[in-house]
Design a protein around this motif. Structure first.
Motif, PDB file in Angstrom:
ATOM      1  N   SER A   1       0.835  -1.219   0.000  1.00 22.45           N
ATOM      2  CA  SER A   1       0.000   0.000   0.000  1.00 22.45           C
ATOM      3  C   SER A   1       0.860   1.255   0.000  1.00 22.45           C
ATOM      4  O   SER A   1       0.516   2.249  -0.637  1.00 22.45           O
ATOM      5  N   VAL A   2       1.989   1.199   0.677  1.00 24.95           N
ATOM      6  CA  VAL A   2       2.897   2.352   0.696  1.00 24.95           C
ATOM      7  C   VAL A   2       3.547   2.523  -0.676  1.00 24.95           C
ATOM      8  O   VAL A   2       3.632   3.645  -1.194  1.00 24.95           O
ATOM      9  N   LEU A   3       3.986   1.427  -1.280  1.00 21.77           N
ATOM     10  CA  LEU A   3       4.581   1.528  -2.613  1.00 21.77           C
ATOM     11  C   LEU A   3       3.586   2.096  -3.614  1.00 21.77           C
ATOM     12  O   LEU A   3       3.923   2.996  -4.393  1.00 21.77           O
ATOM     13  N   LYS A   4       2.364   1.602  -3.605  1.00 19.15           N
ATOM     14  CA  LYS A   4       1.323   2.107  -4.519  1.00 19.15           C
ATOM     15  C   LYS A   4       1.110   3.606  -4.326  1.00 19.15           C
ATOM     16  O   LYS A   4       1.003   4.360  -5.290  1.00 19.15           O
ATOM     17  N   ARG A   5       1.035   4.034  -3.094  1.00 17.08           N
ATOM     18  CA  ARG A   5       0.723   5.429  -2.783  1.00 17.08           C
ATOM     19  C   ARG A   5       1.824   6.391  -3.237  1.00 17.08           C
ATOM     20  O   ARG A   5       1.553   7.509  -3.674  1.00 17.08           O
ATOM     21  N   PHE A   6       3.081   5.968  -3.114  1.00 16.07           N
ATOM     22  CA  PHE A   6       4.182   6.899  -3.366  1.00 16.07           C
ATOM     23  C   PHE A   6       4.953   6.629  -4.651  1.00 16.07           C
ATOM     24  O   PHE A   6       5.978   7.274  -4.896  1.00 16.07           O
ATOM     25  N   LYS A   7       4.431   5.750  -5.478  1.00 15.71           N
ATOM     26  CA  LYS A   7       5.063   5.493  -6.786  1.00 15.71           C
ATOM     27  C   LYS A   7       5.114   6.798  -7.576  1.00 15.71           C
ATOM     28  O   LYS A   7       4.118   7.498  -7.734  1.00 15.71           O
ATOM     29  N   GLY A   8       6.316   7.148  -8.014  1.00 16.02           N
ATOM     30  CA  GLY A   8       6.501   8.333  -8.837  1.00 16.02           C
ATOM     31  C   GLY A   8       6.487   9.653  -8.091  1.00 16.02           C
ATOM     32  O   GLY A   8       6.539  10.704  -8.715  1.00 16.02           O
ATOM     33  N   ARG A   9       6.448   9.624  -6.761  1.00 17.40           N
ATOM     34  CA  ARG A   9       6.309  10.872  -6.001  1.00 17.40           C
ATOM     35  C   ARG A   9       7.550  11.289  -5.222  1.00 17.40           C
ATOM     36  O   ARG A   9       7.712  12.469  -4.928  1.00 17.40           O
ATOM     37  N   CYS A  10       8.392  10.356  -4.840  1.00 19.62           N
ATOM     38  CA  CYS A  10       9.546  10.679  -3.991  1.00 19.62           C
ATOM     39  C   CYS A  10      10.469   9.468  -3.954  1.00 19.62           C
ATOM     40  O   CYS A  10      10.175   8.436  -4.546  1.00 19.62           O
ATOM     41  N   PHE A  11      11.567   9.596  -3.240  1.00 21.41           N
ATOM     42  CA  PHE A  11      12.453   8.466  -2.989  1.00 21.41           C
ATOM     43  C   PHE A  11      11.990   7.773  -1.706  1.00 21.41           C
ATOM     44  O   PHE A  11      11.472   8.421  -0.801  1.00 21.41           O
ATOM     45  N   LEU A  12      12.213   6.475  -1.638  1.00 25.25           N
ATOM     46  CA  LEU A  12      11.886   5.702  -0.445  1.00 25.25           C
ATOM     47  C   LEU A  12      13.150   5.029   0.060  1.00 25.25           C
ATOM     48  O   LEU A  12      13.808   4.300  -0.684  1.00 25.25           O
ATOM     49  N   ASN A  13      13.485   5.293   1.302  1.00 27.48           N
ATOM     50  CA  ASN A  13      14.631   4.662   1.949  1.00 27.48           C
ATOM     51  C   ASN A  13      14.092   3.517   2.802  1.00 27.48           C
ATOM     52  O   ASN A  13      13.457   3.748   3.825  1.00 27.48           O
ATOM     53  N   ILE A  14      14.330   2.297   2.345  1.00 26.84           N
ATOM     54  CA  ILE A  14      13.811   1.120   3.025  1.00 26.84           C
ATOM     55  C   ILE A  14      14.828   0.657   4.052  1.00 26.84           C
ATOM     56  O   ILE A  14      15.887   0.144   3.706  1.00 26.84           O
ATOM     57  N   ASP A  15      14.509   0.846   5.319  1.00 26.43           N
ATOM     58  CA  ASP A  15      15.391   0.424   6.406  1.00 26.43           C
ATOM     59  C   ASP A  15      14.925  -0.943   6.897  1.00 26.43           C
ATOM     60  O   ASP A  15      13.740  -1.260   6.836  1.00 26.43           O
ATOM     61  N   ARG A  16      15.839  -1.710   7.377  1.00 24.17           N
ATOM     62  CA  ARG A  16      15.592  -3.054   7.884  1.00 24.17           C
ATOM     63  C   ARG A  16      15.143  -4.022   6.786  1.00 24.17           C
ATOM     64  O   ARG A  16      14.812  -5.150   7.055  1.00 24.17           O
ATOM     65  N   GLY A  17      15.098  -3.565   5.567  1.00 20.43           N
ATOM     66  CA  GLY A  17      14.696  -4.418   4.455  1.00 20.43           C
ATOM     67  C   GLY A  17      15.723  -5.456   4.082  1.00 20.43           C
ATOM     68  O   GLY A  17      15.417  -6.419   3.385  1.00 20.43           O
ATOM     69  N   TRP A  18      16.952  -5.278   4.530  1.00 20.55           N
ATOM     70  CA  TRP A  18      18.015  -6.227   4.200  1.00 20.55           C
ATOM     71  C   TRP A  18      17.736  -7.608   4.781  1.00 20.55           C
ATOM     72  O   TRP A  18      18.218  -8.610   4.282  1.00 20.55           O
ATOM     73  N   GLU A  19      16.925  -7.676   5.835  1.00 19.04           N
ATOM     74  CA  GLU A  19      16.606  -8.965   6.443  1.00 19.04           C
ATOM     75  C   GLU A  19      15.707  -9.805   5.535  1.00 19.04           C
ATOM     76  O   GLU A  19      15.669 -11.026   5.658  1.00 19.04           O
ATOM     77  N   ASP A  20      14.973  -9.148   4.662  1.00 23.27           N
ATOM     78  CA  ASP A  20      14.055  -9.824   3.746  1.00 23.27           C
ATOM     79  C   ASP A  20      14.243  -9.270   2.339  1.00 23.27           C
ATOM     80  O   ASP A  20      13.283  -8.910   1.662  1.00 23.27           O
ATOM     81  N   LEU A  21      15.494  -9.235   1.923  1.00 21.19           N
ATOM     82  CA  LEU A  21      15.875  -8.596   0.666  1.00 21.19           C
ATOM     83  C   LEU A  21      15.103  -9.139  -0.535  1.00 21.19           C
ATOM     84  O   LEU A  21      14.664  -8.373  -1.384  1.00 21.19           O
ATOM     85  N   GLU A  22      14.909 -10.437  -0.601  1.00 16.99           N
ATOM     86  CA  GLU A  22      14.210 -11.017  -1.753  1.00 16.99           C
ATOM     87  C   GLU A  22      12.760 -10.525  -1.820  1.00 16.99           C
ATOM     88  O   GLU A  22      12.283 -10.124  -2.885  1.00 16.99           O
ATOM     89  N   LEU A  23      12.051 -10.527  -0.700  1.00 16.72           N
ATOM     90  CA  LEU A  23      10.664 -10.045  -0.686  1.00 16.72           C
ATOM     91  C   LEU A  23      10.583  -8.556  -1.013  1.00 16.72           C
ATOM     92  O   LEU A  23       9.706  -8.124  -1.768  1.00 16.72           O
ATOM     93  N   VAL A  24      11.492  -7.767  -0.447  1.00 18.26           N
ATOM     94  CA  VAL A  24      11.513  -6.328  -0.718  1.00 18.26           C
ATOM     95  C   VAL A  24      11.782  -6.075  -2.195  1.00 18.26           C
ATOM     96  O   VAL A  24      11.082  -5.298  -2.845  1.00 18.26           O
TER      97      VAL A  24
END
Length: 143
Positions: free
Chosen positions: A105-128
């Protein structure tokens, strides 16, 4: 996109909003917090991502459950459906209408609007990575 890589390079200074702009009744890591940050001039929205027990991604900073949800629970042990039903509490411990957001839902909302810094995503890199690719947002993501 509001902030393309080219315009970012020209700007030379980017404003990052850590978990969005939050306080009072605006909970961190929510669409409301992210929208407030963009309205105040942020270029980058930093967010924390965690994997649910049923392998979905939600936006929340683990270890902060008691403070932000008023409950001593571990979100990593819950399903996405269970997590998305939990209300945030405000600074006074009063439940708000805000809920934890799915990463999709966050990706859908902010697609094309800004940069997203995904923190803690390294634990689930494949899913992210799969989620980011599903929305074609590779040029917006810092990981």
């Amino acid at each position: 996109m509001k902030n393309s890589l080219k315009s970012a390079a020209e700007k030379k200074l980017l404003i990052a909003a850590h978990r969005g702009v939050w306080g009072g009744n605006i909970a961190p890591n929510t669409i409301e917090a992210f929208e407030a940050a963009l309205a105040q001039g942020a270029d980058i929205l930093e967010m924390d991502v965690l994997r649910t027990v049923d392998n979905h991604l939600v936006v929340f900073h683990t270890g902060m459950e008691k403070y932000h949800l008023g409950r001593d629970i571990c979100l990593n042990n819950l399903t996405e459906k269970e997590i998305l039903s939990i209300p945030y509490v405000n600074i006074d411990g009063v439940e708000t209408e805000q809920r934890i957001q799915s990463f999709d839902s966050v990706l859908k909302r902010f697609k094309g609007r800004c940069f997203l810094n995904i923190d803690r995503g390294w634990e689930d890199l494949e899913l992210v990575t799969k989620a980011v690719e599903r929305y074609g947002m590779q040029d917006q993501i810092l990981l």
